[in-house]
Structure formats: C-alpha cells, structure tokens
Design an enzyme around this catalytic site. Structure first.
Site, mmCIF file in Angstrom:
data_model
loop_
_atom_site.group_PDB
_atom_site.id
_atom_site.type_symbol
_atom_site.label_atom_id
_atom_site.label_comp_id
_atom_site.label_asym_id
_atom_site.label_seq_id
_atom_site.Cartn_x
_atom_site.Cartn_y
_atom_site.Cartn_z
ATOM 1 N N ASN A 118 38.874 45.753 2.384
ATOM 2 C CA ASN A 118 37.783 45.483 1.465
ATOM 3 C C ASN A 118 36.479 45.273 2.247
ATOM 4 O O ASN A 118 36.470 45.220 3.474
ATOM 5 C CB ASN A 118 38.105 44.256 0.601
ATOM 6 C CG ASN A 118 37.451 44.311 -0.762
ATOM 7 O OD1 ASN A 118 36.341 44.806 -0.902
ATOM 8 N ND2 ASN A 118 38.136 43.791 -1.762
ATOM 9 N N HIS B 239 36.967 34.505 24.916
ATOM 10 C CA HIS B 239 36.121 34.278 26.087
ATOM 11 C C HIS B 239 36.737 33.201 26.975
ATOM 12 O O HIS B 239 37.514 32.365 26.521
ATOM 13 C CB HIS B 239 34.716 33.878 25.648
ATOM 14 C CG HIS B 239 34.035 34.952 24.865
ATOM 15 N ND1 HIS B 239 33.559 36.102 25.441
ATOM 16 C CD2 HIS B 239 33.778 35.060 23.538
ATOM 17 C CE1 HIS B 239 33.024 36.867 24.512
ATOM 18 N NE2 HIS B 239 33.145 36.258 23.343
#
Length: 195
Positions: free
Chosen positions: A89, A119
């Site tokens: 969607n 990270h």
C-alpha cells in the site's frame, strides 16, 4: 572502490558484514534507485500500472500480479523480491541494504517500513558511515498492518498477522498474531475458512 581487505563496500554489505555506506559505488546505486522511485511515484496511475518499468528493472524478482501503490521508496531495489499477488500500500519504505523477500499474497498496509540497515553504536564509527545490514524474510499470506516497522534480521512466518503500528524486532512464527512496541504475541491468526 576496494578497501584494505581488497573487497568493496558493496561486497561487504552483501556478505552481511560491517561496511561504510559513504561510498562512491553505493552512492551511484542509490541514485539509480532514486530515479526509478521518482518515476514510479510521478507517473500517472494508468501509465505506471502495477509498477513503473524503471523500478521493475531494478528488483531481484517480481511475481505475477505484484502491485506497488505510490508513493513508494527503496534504497537500492536490487535486494527486493516479491512473490505472486504481493500488495504494498501507499507509503511503503523498504531500506533494502540486505535482501527483502516477501512471499506470495502478502499484503502491507500503508506506511509500512522495513529497515535492513543498522548503524554502528560507536559514535565515531557511526559518523564514518559504518553500518551492517541483515535480511528480512516475510512468508506467504502475511498481513502487515499500517505503520508497522520491521527491523533487519527478522523472519515472519507464513500466515502471520502484524498489528498496525507494531515494531517487529524478532522473528514471528507462522500463523502468529503480534502487536505492540516491541511486537508481542497476541494469539493465533484465524484458520482457513474462519473469520
């Protein structure tokens, strides 16, 4: 560009190792994906069809009847595989620094986010662009509610349901219903033929 190990950052990324995302080769690949994403998001729906041709060309695999609403975003595209009749969607964001595989007939609600990259926790290494990417594997017939976030390294089994707004940090068993932040088991999905 290759580093001291003789391997490129892209090769390290593909191997699931720590790599530097600040890299000329990876940057060029991200620009290629940005152009394809822009095409998908800006084409009129009757011209775009189920997916803009530029985006279709990037993906690792696309099953029959897979459909992406706009807007859509991905980092690279070449790590994404969609099974038959997959539906994404509007607002789907797939940060595909590692493989993302979505099984047939799986539906993603609006604004679902899949984040493969993580990270580095060390501030100095993070500032140098050091990250690691883990795959996300989603089975067949899965329903992921709007606004859910799926983190790297997660596998979601066939027929599972992820509640809207959930943050999925660990594997979800086949047929399980999870919800919350972090997502927790709430029960079992309905069996075939039951509402």
């Amino acid at each position: 560009m290759t580093g001291p190990t003789g391997r490129s950052e892209r090769q390290k990324m593909a191997a699931g190792e720590w790599y530097r995302c600040i890299d000329d080769e990876l940057d060029a690949l991200r620009w290629q994906a940005r152009r394809a994403v822009h095409s998908h998001n800006s084409l009129p729906p009757d011209q775009r069809g189920s997916m803009a041709p530029e985006l279709h060309a990037l993906f690792a695999g696309i099953g029959v009847g897979a459909f992406l609403e706009a807007p859509f975003h991905c980092t690279y595209g070449f790590n994404i595989s969609l099974g038959d009749a997959v539906y994404l969607n509007a607002g789907a964001t797939l940060l595909d620094c590692a493989p993302i595989r979505i099984g047939s007939r799986t539906m993603l609600g609006p604004n679902v986010q899949i984040y493969c990259a993580e990270h580095h926790k060390d501030r100095a290494l993070r500032s140098q662009g050091l990250e690691i990417a883990l795959p996300v594997l989603i089975g067949e017939d899965v329903w992921i509610g709007g606004g859910a976030v799926i983190l790297g390294g997660v596998t979601i089994g066939d027929g599972a349901i992820i509640g809207a707004g959930s943050v999925v940090t660990r594997d979800v068993a086949a047929g399980a219903m999870v919800a919350g932040n972090p997502a927790r088991l709430m029960g079992r999905a309905a069996a075939d033929g039951q509402a």
